[in-house]
Design a protein around this motif. Structure first.
Motif, PDB file in Angstrom:
ATOM      1  N   ALA A 286       0.964  -1.044   0.151  1.00  0.00           N
ATOM      2  CA  ALA A 286      -0.005   0.140  -0.190  1.00  0.00           C
ATOM      3  C   ALA A 286       0.637   0.923  -0.138  1.00  0.00           C
ATOM      4  O   ALA A 286       0.788   2.147  -0.696  1.00  0.00           O
ATOM      5  N   ALA A 287       2.124   1.498   0.554  1.00  0.00           N
ATOM      6  CA  ALA A 287       2.662   2.206   0.501  1.00  0.00           C
ATOM      7  C   ALA A 287       3.296   2.382  -0.674  1.00  0.00           C
ATOM      8  O   ALA A 287       3.875   4.081  -0.634  1.00  0.00           O
ATOM      9  N   LEU A 288       3.575   1.837  -0.897  1.00  0.00           N
ATOM     10  CA  LEU A 288       4.874   1.587  -2.386  1.00  0.00           C
ATOM     11  C   LEU A 288       3.550   2.267  -3.139  1.00  0.00           C
ATOM     12  O   LEU A 288       4.369   3.154  -4.787  1.00  0.00           O
ATOM     13  N   VAL A 289       2.620   1.420  -2.748  1.00  0.00           N
ATOM     14  CA  VAL A 289       1.562   2.185  -4.720  1.00  0.00           C
ATOM     15  C   VAL A 289       0.895   4.302  -4.145  1.00  0.00           C
ATOM     16  O   VAL A 289       1.489   4.876  -5.050  1.00  0.00           O
ATOM     17  N   CYS A 290       1.015   4.076  -3.111  1.00  0.00           N
ATOM     18  CA  CYS A 290       0.919   5.669  -2.443  1.00  0.00           C
ATOM     19  C   CYS A 290       2.061   6.256  -2.785  1.00  0.00           C
ATOM     20  O   CYS A 290       1.345   7.753  -3.526  1.00  0.00           O
ATOM     21  N   GLU A 291       3.292   6.101  -3.066  1.00  0.00           N
ATOM     22  CA  GLU A 291       4.549   6.837  -3.034  1.00  0.00           C
ATOM     23  C   GLU A 291       4.551   6.791  -4.511  1.00  0.00           C
ATOM     24  O   GLU A 291       4.684   7.971  -5.218  1.00  0.00           O
ATOM     25  N   VAL A 292       3.801   5.813  -5.120  1.00  0.00           N
ATOM     26  CA  VAL A 292       4.366   6.209  -6.913  1.00  0.00           C
ATOM     27  C   VAL A 292       3.514   7.015  -7.271  1.00  0.00           C
ATOM     28  O   VAL A 292       4.019   7.608  -7.880  1.00  0.00           O
ATOM     29  N   VAL A 293       2.364   7.051  -6.730  1.00  0.00           N
ATOM     30  CA  VAL A 293       1.681   7.161  -7.673  1.00  0.00           C
ATOM     31  C   VAL A 293       1.185   9.054  -7.488  1.00  0.00           C
ATOM     32  O   VAL A 293       1.215   9.654  -8.185  1.00  0.00           O
ATOM     33  N   MET A 294       1.388   9.223  -5.964  1.00  0.00           N
ATOM     34  CA  MET A 294       1.524  10.470  -5.371  1.00  0.00           C
ATOM     35  C   MET A 294       2.190  11.102  -5.794  1.00  0.00           C
ATOM     36  O   MET A 294       1.717  12.812  -6.208  1.00  0.00           O
ATOM     37  N   THR A 295       3.549  10.763  -5.709  1.00  0.00           N
ATOM     38  CA  THR A 295       4.770  11.380  -7.048  1.00  0.00           C
ATOM     39  C   THR A 295       4.205  11.686  -8.314  1.00  0.00           C
ATOM     40  O   THR A 295       5.040  12.311  -8.961  1.00  0.00           O
ATOM     41  N   PHE A 296       3.794  10.390  -8.957  1.00  0.00           N
ATOM     42  CA  PHE A 296       3.715  10.358 -10.450  1.00  0.00           C
ATOM     43  C   PHE A 296       2.672  11.502 -10.299  1.00  0.00           C
ATOM     44  O   PHE A 296       3.028  12.602 -11.508  1.00  0.00           O
ATOM     45  N   MET A 297       1.472  11.685  -9.679  1.00  0.00           N
ATOM     46  CA  MET A 297       0.911  13.030  -9.625  1.00  0.00           C
ATOM     47  C   MET A 297       1.440  15.069  -9.697  1.00  0.00           C
ATOM     48  O   MET A 297       1.228  14.960 -10.367  1.00  0.00           O
ATOM     49  N   PHE A 298       2.378  14.302  -8.341  1.00  0.00           N
ATOM     50  CA  PHE A 298       3.474  15.477  -8.033  1.00  0.00           C
ATOM     51  C   PHE A 298       4.136  16.607  -9.396  1.00  0.00           C
ATOM     52  O   PHE A 298       3.491  17.464  -9.665  1.00  0.00           O
ATOM     53  N   LEU A 299       4.526  15.230 -10.358  1.00  0.00           N
ATOM     54  CA  LEU A 299       5.218  15.649 -11.098  1.00  0.00           C
ATOM     55  C   LEU A 299       4.304  15.656 -12.145  1.00  0.00           C
ATOM     56  O   LEU A 299       5.059  16.806 -13.184  1.00  0.00           O
ATOM     57  N   ILE A 300       3.035  15.162 -12.747  1.00  0.00           N
ATOM     58  CA  ILE A 300       2.648  16.003 -14.508  1.00  0.00           C
ATOM     59  C   ILE A 300       2.217  17.319 -13.613  1.00  0.00           C
ATOM     60  O   ILE A 300       1.718  17.954 -14.397  1.00  0.00           O
ATOM     61  N   VAL A 301       1.908  17.695 -12.058  1.00  0.00           N
ATOM     62  CA  VAL A 301       0.955  19.128 -11.341  1.00  0.00           C
ATOM     63  C   VAL A 301       2.426  19.735 -12.291  1.00  0.00           C
ATOM     64  O   VAL A 301       2.381  20.920 -12.861  1.00  0.00           O
ATOM     65  N   ILE A 302       3.689  19.050 -11.794  1.00  0.00           N
ATOM     66  CA  ILE A 302       5.207  20.538 -11.740  1.00  0.00           C
ATOM     67  C   ILE A 302       5.545  20.794 -12.869  1.00  0.00           C
ATOM     68  O   ILE A 302       5.080  21.387 -13.729  1.00  0.00           O
ATOM     69  N   LEU A 303       5.347  19.434 -14.235  1.00  0.00           N
ATOM     70  CA  LEU A 303       5.451  19.479 -15.386  1.00  0.00           C
ATOM     71  C   LEU A 303       4.865  20.448 -15.911  1.00  0.00           C
ATOM     72  O   LEU A 303       5.095  21.378 -17.563  1.00  0.00           O
ATOM     73  N   GLY A 304       3.012  20.328 -15.694  1.00  0.00           N
ATOM     74  CA  GLY A 304       2.167  20.907 -16.278  1.00  0.00           C
ATOM     75  C   GLY A 304       2.217  22.677 -16.261  1.00  0.00           C
ATOM     76  O   GLY A 304       1.973  23.338 -16.732  1.00  0.00           O
ATOM     77  N   ALA A 305       2.807  23.016 -14.676  1.00  0.00           N
ATOM     78  CA  ALA A 305       2.113  24.287 -14.177  1.00  0.00           C
ATOM     79  C   ALA A 305       3.611  25.147 -14.719  1.00  0.00           C
ATOM     80  O   ALA A 305       3.319  26.170 -14.839  1.00  0.00           O
TER      81      ALA A 305
END
Length: 235
Positions: free
Chosen positions: A136-155
C-alpha cells in the motif's frame, strides 16, 4: 552552478524545517494542535514560498524525485542531476539537524522510537500512521509522486501561466499530504525522508529504501508520460 546548488540547499532546508517542523513541534500542541490539515498546508507553503524565492535561481526542485522527473521529461540537463540531489539531501539533513536541536530543548523529548511517524519519519506496517502495508505504501508513494510531477511539469510548461505555477505546485503538495499522511506520513521526496530518518532511527532507517525507490519510479514515469502528453501536435 554554485548559486543553483546553494538555492537548492536552502530551499530543501526550509522544506524540512517548515514541513517536518510542523509535525514535530505543532501537530499535537497543546492537545490537538494544527492537525493533519495544518501539516499538509505547512508542506505546501514551504514549496510555494521557496518557488517564489528561488524558482528563478535553481528552478526550486527541493526534491531528488522532482529533479529525476524533470530530467526524464527533458527539462533538466543530465550533468546537473547528481549535484542537485547532493545539495538537496545535505539541505534536508541540515534542516533535520536544526529541527532536532529545537525539539530537544523540550523536557522529555525523544526523537528515536518505534512509534509510527516518530520525528516526522515515513514508514509502512507498524511504522505507518494508519498501519498500512508495504505494498500500500509503495503504490501510494509511486502514484502520489507521479501526480505531483504531472502538476509540476504541466504548471511549468511554456504554454502555462508561469506566475501561477508556485500556487498550483504548493496546493498540489498540500492535497497529496491530505490524502497520504495516514498511509506513509507522506514522503514523495527522498531528501525529506532521509533528513529525519536518522534521528528517528530503527524502522525509519530500515524502511528508508522505499522512500527513495517509490518516489523516483513515480517521478520517472511522470517525466515519460508528460513528454507524450505535453507534446505539441503539428496541424
Amino acid at each position: 552552478m554554485r548559486k543553483k546548488l546553494g538555492a537548492e540547499f536552502i530551499g530543501t532546508f526550509w522544506l524540512v524545517l517548515g514541513g517536518c517542523g510542523s509535525v514535530v513541534l505543532a501537530a499535537g500542541f497543546p492537545e490537538v494542535g494544527i492537525g493533519l490539515l495544518g501539516v499538509s498546508l505547512a508542506f505546501g507553503l514551504t514549496v510555494l514560498t521557496m518557488a517564489f524565492a528561488i524558482g528563478h535561481i535553481s528552478g526550486c526542485h527541493l526534491n531528488p524525485a522532482v529533479s529525476v522527473g524533470l530530467w526524464m521529461g527533458g527539462r533538466f540537463p543530465s550533468k546537473e542531476l547528481a549535484p542537485y540531489i547532493v545539495a538537496q539531501v545535505l539541505g534536508g539533513l541540515a534542516g533535520g539537524t536544526v529541527l532536532y536541536l529545537i525539539a530537544s530543548g523540550q523536557e522529555g523529548f525523544v526523537a528515536a522510537g518505534s512509534a509510527a511517524g516518530q520525528f516526522a519519519s515515513n514508514g509502512y506496517g507498524t511504522h505507518s500512521p494508519g498501519g498500512y502495508s508495504m505494498v500500500a505504501a509503495l503504490v501510494c508513494e509511486v502514484v502520489m509522486t507521479f501526480m505531483f510531477l504531472i502538476v509540476i511539469l504541466g504548471a511549468t510548461d511554456k504554454r502555462a501561466v508561469a506566475s501561477f505555477a508556485p500556487i498550483a505546485i504548493g496546493l498540489g503538495l498540500t492535497l497529496i499530504h491530505l490524502v497520504s499522511i495516514p498511509v506513509t506520513n507522506t514522503s514523495v521526496n527522498p531528501a525529506r525522508s532521509t533528513a529525519v530518518a536518522f534521528f528517528a532511527g530503527g524502522l525509519a532507517v530500515k524502511q528508508l529504501w522505499l522512500f527513495w525507490v517509490a518516489p523516483i519510479i513515480g517521478a520517472a514515469l511522470a517525466g515519460v508520460a508528460y513528454r507524450w502528453l505535453g507534446k505539441e501536435e503539428r496541424i
